[in-house]
Enzyme design. Structure first.
Site, short mmCIF file in Angstrom:
data_model
loop_
_atom_site.label_atom_id
_atom_site.label_comp_id
_atom_site.label_asym_id
_atom_site.label_seq_id
_atom_site.Cartn_x
_atom_site.Cartn_y
_atom_site.Cartn_z
N LYS A 296 35.67 52.12 32.79
CA LYS A 296 36.31 53.17 33.59
C LYS A 296 36.99 54.18 32.69
O LYS A 296 37.29 53.92 31.51
CB LYS A 296 37.33 52.59 34.57
CG LYS A 296 38.49 51.79 33.95
CD LYS A 296 39.69 52.61 33.49
CE LYS A 296 40.75 51.76 32.82
NZ LYS A 296 41.72 52.50 32.04
N PRO B 100 33.32 48.98 24.60
CA PRO B 100 34.21 48.71 23.47
C PRO B 100 35.40 47.85 23.90
O PRO B 100 35.96 48.06 24.97
CB PRO B 100 34.68 50.09 23.04
CG PRO B 100 33.69 51.04 23.63
CD PRO B 100 33.12 50.41 24.85
N ALA C 286 39.32 46.39 23.67
CA ALA C 286 40.67 46.92 23.37
C ALA C 286 40.65 48.43 23.21
O ALA C 286 41.28 48.99 22.32
CB ALA C 286 41.25 46.27 22.12
N ASP D 233 43.80 46.39 36.14
CA ASP D 233 42.55 47.16 36.27
C ASP D 233 41.41 46.36 36.89
O ASP D 233 40.34 46.91 37.15
CB ASP D 233 42.07 47.63 34.88
CG ASP D 233 42.97 48.71 34.30
OD1 ASP D 233 43.69 49.39 35.07
OD2 ASP D 233 42.94 48.89 33.06
N GLY E 106 40.96 50.77 26.06
CA GLY E 106 41.47 51.57 27.18
C GLY E 106 40.38 51.91 28.18
O GLY E 106 40.50 52.84 28.97
N ALA F 11 38.89 49.28 30.11
CA ALA F 11 38.86 48.16 31.06
C ALA F 11 37.66 47.24 30.87
O ALA F 11 37.18 46.63 31.83
CB ALA F 11 38.92 48.66 32.49
N GLY F 12 37.18 47.11 29.63
CA GLY F 12 36.04 46.24 29.37
C GLY F 12 36.32 44.78 29.74
O GLY F 12 35.52 44.15 30.44
N GLY F 13 37.46 44.26 29.31
CA GLY F 13 37.83 42.88 29.62
C GLY F 13 38.05 42.69 31.12
O GLY F 13 37.67 41.67 31.69
N SER F 14 38.64 43.70 31.75
CA SER F 14 38.88 43.65 33.19
C SER F 14 37.56 43.64 33.96
O SER F 14 37.40 42.91 34.94
CB SER F 14 39.71 44.85 33.65
OG SER F 14 40.94 44.88 32.98
O1 C5P Z 1 47.97 44.13 34.16
P1 C5P Z 1 47.58 44.00 32.73
O2 C5P Z 1 47.63 42.56 32.26
O3 C5P Z 1 46.30 44.67 32.40
O4 C5P Z 1 48.68 44.76 31.91
C1 C5P Z 1 48.82 44.62 30.52
C2 C5P Z 1 50.18 45.13 30.12
O5 C5P Z 1 50.24 46.54 30.26
C3 C5P Z 1 51.34 44.60 30.93
O6 C5P Z 1 51.81 43.39 30.42
C4 C5P Z 1 52.37 45.71 30.77
O7 C5P Z 1 53.00 45.63 29.52
C5 C5P Z 1 51.50 46.95 30.73
N1 C5P Z 1 51.35 47.59 32.06
C6 C5P Z 1 52.44 48.26 32.62
N2 C5P Z 1 52.30 48.87 33.83
C7 C5P Z 1 51.13 48.85 34.49
C8 C5P Z 1 50.01 48.17 33.94
C9 C5P Z 1 50.16 47.56 32.72
O8 C5P Z 1 53.53 48.30 32.03
N3 C5P Z 1 51.03 49.45 35.66
#
Ligand code: C5P
Length: 317
Positions: free
Chosen positions: A10, A112, A114, A156, A116, A118-121
């Site tokens: 994404k 890719p 890490a 994500d 940004g 959302a590959g892992g998601s």
């Molecule tokens: O939800 P996810 O595990 O992908 O988020 C990873 C990290 O990104 C969270 O632990 C938080 O530090 C940060 N995050 C945030 N606000 C969001 C989404 C992510 O602070 N809306």
């Protein structure tokens, strides 16, 4: 049984970020759009129904990552896709002590890691859908339940499950589909060195506390309007990422990438999500190819992909 699903990356066309909430997450107003860059996730259940192929414990036996962007992808229960399958197994079992088939997972990484994007998601979303399929004979998991499990796995994950174009609020998990006309062409520039999402969110708090951060931009109407026009020049004018200042402060090297891409003819360039991937919206495929060539020539450790958006959510193939 071997089943496979395609999982798309994404880009955030708009990423408005408010102050941290008491739970540590930041309230977002974001416009997600899926890209035609994808992973293929395969789930294999051990054949036959002998006791050795079934378990009342954790179901995932093995996870392997392959492909262009496999480096650094965890091949254990730290991987969100692994945890997604276990979450579905728990949901299917409920209170029952039920033997379920053991599972192997394979991730072919075209997204890719890490970055940004959302590959892992997306892998986790695919694993949710595949596991729901694989365990369907033992108990149904509703679409609503899948979305709840998705939100628990990561902010994500719900979007990568539904795909297309959507407004995301809350921490990004509350979704409303949006209209998007036409096709957009992108030059996506990835980076050898990844970036931690929590570190970027912590940095935006720090910058704002020092009076240096931008105000949250929670109004997404300009992007909504541009998407309805279907004109890339209109969309280019309104792309917005509140995290960009924080990302650039942690990774000043990205500034040069953004400048090179713009000089090479992109309509505009932004950091994708928390970065370090940069996304350049271009008028056509030829220009996107020039952006990729020029950026890779000028910036060591970068790699480029020409792609389009929107793309669908998880597709079982
Ligand atoms: O939800 P996810 O595990 O992908 O988020 C990873 C990290 O990104 C969270 O632990 C938080 O530090 C940060 N995050 C945030 N606000 C969001 C989404 C992510 O602070 N809306």
């Amino acid at each position: 049984m071997l089943i496979r699903a395609r999982a798309h990356a994404k880009v955030n066309l708009h990423l408005g970020v408010e102050a941290a909430r008491p739970d540590g997450f930041h309230e977002l107003a974001t416009v997600f759009q899926s890209l035609n860059i994808s992973d293929v996730v395969s789930l294999e259940t051990l054949e036959d129904s002998t006791p050795a192929a079934m378990t009342t414990g954790p179901v995932v036996q093995e996870l392997r990552a392959s492909g262009t962007y496999a480096a650094g992808v965890p091949e254990n229960d730290k991987n969100l896709a692994w945890r997604a399958v276990e979450a579905v197994a728990d949901a299917v079992r409920g209170e029952r002590e039920l033997a379920l088939p053991k599972v192997r997972l394979q991730l072919e990484k075209g997204i890719p890691a890490a970055g940004g994007m959302a590959g892992g998601s997306a892998d986790a979303a695919a694993a949710l859908r595949l596991a729901a399929h694989a365990f369907a004979d033992f108990g149904a998991v509703s679409e609503e339940e899948l979305l709840t499990l998705a939100a628990r796995l990561g902010s994500d994950v719900p979007f990568t499950l539904i795909g297309g174009t959507a407004l995301g609020t809350g921490r990004g998990e509350k979704l409303a589909p949006m209209l998007s006309r036409g096709t957009y062409t992108w030059a996506i520039i990835t980076n050898a060195e990844g970036l931690s999402t929590p570190a970027v969110f912590a940095k935006i708090d720090e910058l704002r506390a020092a009076g240096k951060g931008s105000h949250p931009t929670m109004d997404t109407s300009a992007v909504a309007q541009a998407l309805m026009s279907g004109r890339p020049e209109a969309l280019a004018k309104v792309l917005r990422n509140d995290l960009q200042a924080a990302t650039l402060s942690l990774r000043p090297d990205l500034r040069k990438i953004l400048d090179t891409g713009m000089a090479a003819g992109a309509l505009t360039g932004i950091v994708s999500g928390s970065g370090p991937t940069c996304a350049f919206l271009c008028e056509d495929e030829e220009t996107a190819g020039e952006v990729v060539a020029q950026v890779m020539f000028d910036n060591k450790g970068t790699r480029g992909i020409v792609t389009t958006s929107p793309a669908p959510g998880i597709e079982v193939i």
